[in-house]
Design an enzyme around this catalytic site. Structure first.
Site, short mmCIF file in Angstrom:
data_model
loop_
_atom_site.label_atom_id
_atom_site.label_comp_id
_atom_site.label_asym_id
_atom_site.label_seq_id
_atom_site.Cartn_x
_atom_site.Cartn_y
_atom_site.Cartn_z
N GLU A 236 0.92 -1.27 0.08
CA GLU A 236 0.00 0.03 -0.04
C GLU A 236 0.85 1.29 0.13
O GLU A 236 1.74 1.35 0.79
CB GLU A 236 -0.93 -0.10 1.27
CG GLU A 236 -1.81 -1.07 1.41
CD GLU A 236 -3.15 -1.07 0.06
OE1 GLU A 236 -3.00 0.18 -0.25
OE2 GLU A 236 -3.68 -2.02 0.35
N ARG B 207 -17.54 -0.28 7.25
CA ARG B 207 -18.52 -0.68 6.50
C ARG B 207 -19.18 -1.93 7.15
O ARG B 207 -20.45 -2.13 6.99
CB ARG B 207 -18.21 -1.14 5.24
CG ARG B 207 -19.22 -1.51 3.99
CD ARG B 207 -18.74 -1.73 2.75
NE ARG B 207 -17.72 -2.90 2.77
CZ ARG B 207 -17.56 -3.97 2.82
NH1 ARG B 207 -18.78 -4.64 2.98
NH2 ARG B 207 -16.77 -4.90 2.83
N CYS C 86 -7.44 -2.24 8.96
CA CYS C 86 -6.04 -2.54 8.26
C CYS C 86 -5.42 -1.07 7.81
O CYS C 86 -4.33 -0.62 8.37
CB CYS C 86 -5.96 -3.16 6.83
SG CYS C 86 -6.14 -4.92 7.10
N HIS D 291 -1.42 -5.59 1.61
CA HIS D 291 -2.78 -6.30 1.89
C HIS D 291 -2.43 -7.83 0.68
O HIS D 291 -1.78 -7.39 -0.11
CB HIS D 291 -3.97 -5.60 1.01
CG HIS D 291 -4.69 -4.97 1.98
ND1 HIS D 291 -4.91 -3.47 1.88
CD2 HIS D 291 -5.46 -5.45 2.95
CE1 HIS D 291 -5.66 -3.34 2.99
NE2 HIS D 291 -6.30 -4.25 3.52
N1 PCA Z 1 -8.34 -6.99 6.57
C1 PCA Z 1 -9.18 -5.89 7.14
C2 PCA Z 1 -8.90 -5.88 8.59
C3 PCA Z 1 -8.31 -6.99 8.96
C4 PCA Z 1 -7.73 -7.50 7.75
O1 PCA Z 1 -7.13 -8.52 7.48
C5 PCA Z 1 -8.90 -4.61 6.41
O2 PCA Z 1 -8.51 -4.59 5.15
O3 PCA Z 1 -9.22 -3.65 6.74
#
Ligand code: PCA
Length: 212
Positions: A80, A90, A143, A166
């Site tokens: 990111e 959400r 996240c 991610h």
């Molecule tokens: N994904 C979520 C929160 C925890 C995770 O593994 C997110 O993208 O915010």
């Protein structure tokens, strides 16, 4: 010795697994240095996750922090580029909390850019035959909150670089129809991200970005 903090998340939203936490555990078990790798799996709660990463950063003063989480709609491992100072949930977190339009840090900057080399990481993951792409949004859930908190904590330390990655679903736990990668590939991609971050303190000048 270079010290790296790598975190994943526990499952959330009623899912049975979270490949980020699983991949971090897998990598912790196989890591053979030379850097010291500290790993943790964070809770998916607005109340505890940012405090968790901040206390790990305070305790270990790592040179590099890489937090990771699941983005269940993505087919690639995605470093990111930017963390924003906004929470807009959400779905409820694992404690049932669902904040709307709140800052991560009251009075903090609108955004932080990752200080790990996101383009070089995406390039090196792709070169290993695993899909890797830079992403320009970490969302507005836990996240992004942890990413922002890690950047905020790192900005107060003289040499700590930080970022967030991610990951897609692992084939082992993916819901029907979701894009997925084998857990081993996700763990390997995170290992590449750690090693590239150690090697390169500046990003590669590769054309990228997005035209919308
Ligand atoms: N994904 C979520 C929160 C925890 C995770 O593994 C997110 O993208 O915010």
């Amino acid at each position: 010795m270079t010290r790296v903090l790598l975190t994943g998340f526990e499952p959330f939203g009623g899912d049975a697994g979270n490949p980020s936490g699983d991949a971090v555990r897998l990598l912790a078990a196989s890591w053979d240095g030379p850097a010291e790798l500290i790993t943790a799996v964070l809770p998916v709660t607005f109340a505890d996750a940012p405090a968790g990463i901040r206390s790990l950063i305070d305790e270990h003063e790592p040179d590099i922090v890489i937090a990771t989480g699941l983005a269940g709609n993505r087919a690639a491992v995605t470093p990111e580029r930017v963390a924003i100072n906004l929470i807009d949930a959400r779905i409820p977190d694992n404690a049932g909390s669902r904040p709307i339009d709140e800052p991560v840090v009251k009075g903090g900057p609108a955004a932080y850019f990752a200080t790990i080399p996101v383009k070089a990481i995406a390039r090196d993951i792709s070169a290993a035959g695993i899909p890797g792409e830079v992403s320009f949004t970490a969302g507005t859930f836990v996240c992004n909150q942890v990413f922002y908190a890690a950047m905020d904590a790192a900005s107060a330390l003289p040499r700590t670089r930080a970022g967030f990655i991610h990951v897609p679903w692992s084939t082992e736990h993916a819901p029907a129809g979701a894009p997925a990668l084998p857990l081993e590939d996700i763990a390997r991609a995170l290992e590449i991200a750690v090693r590239t971050s150690i090697r390169s303190s500046r990003d590669a000048a590769i054309p990228g970005g997005a035209v919308s």
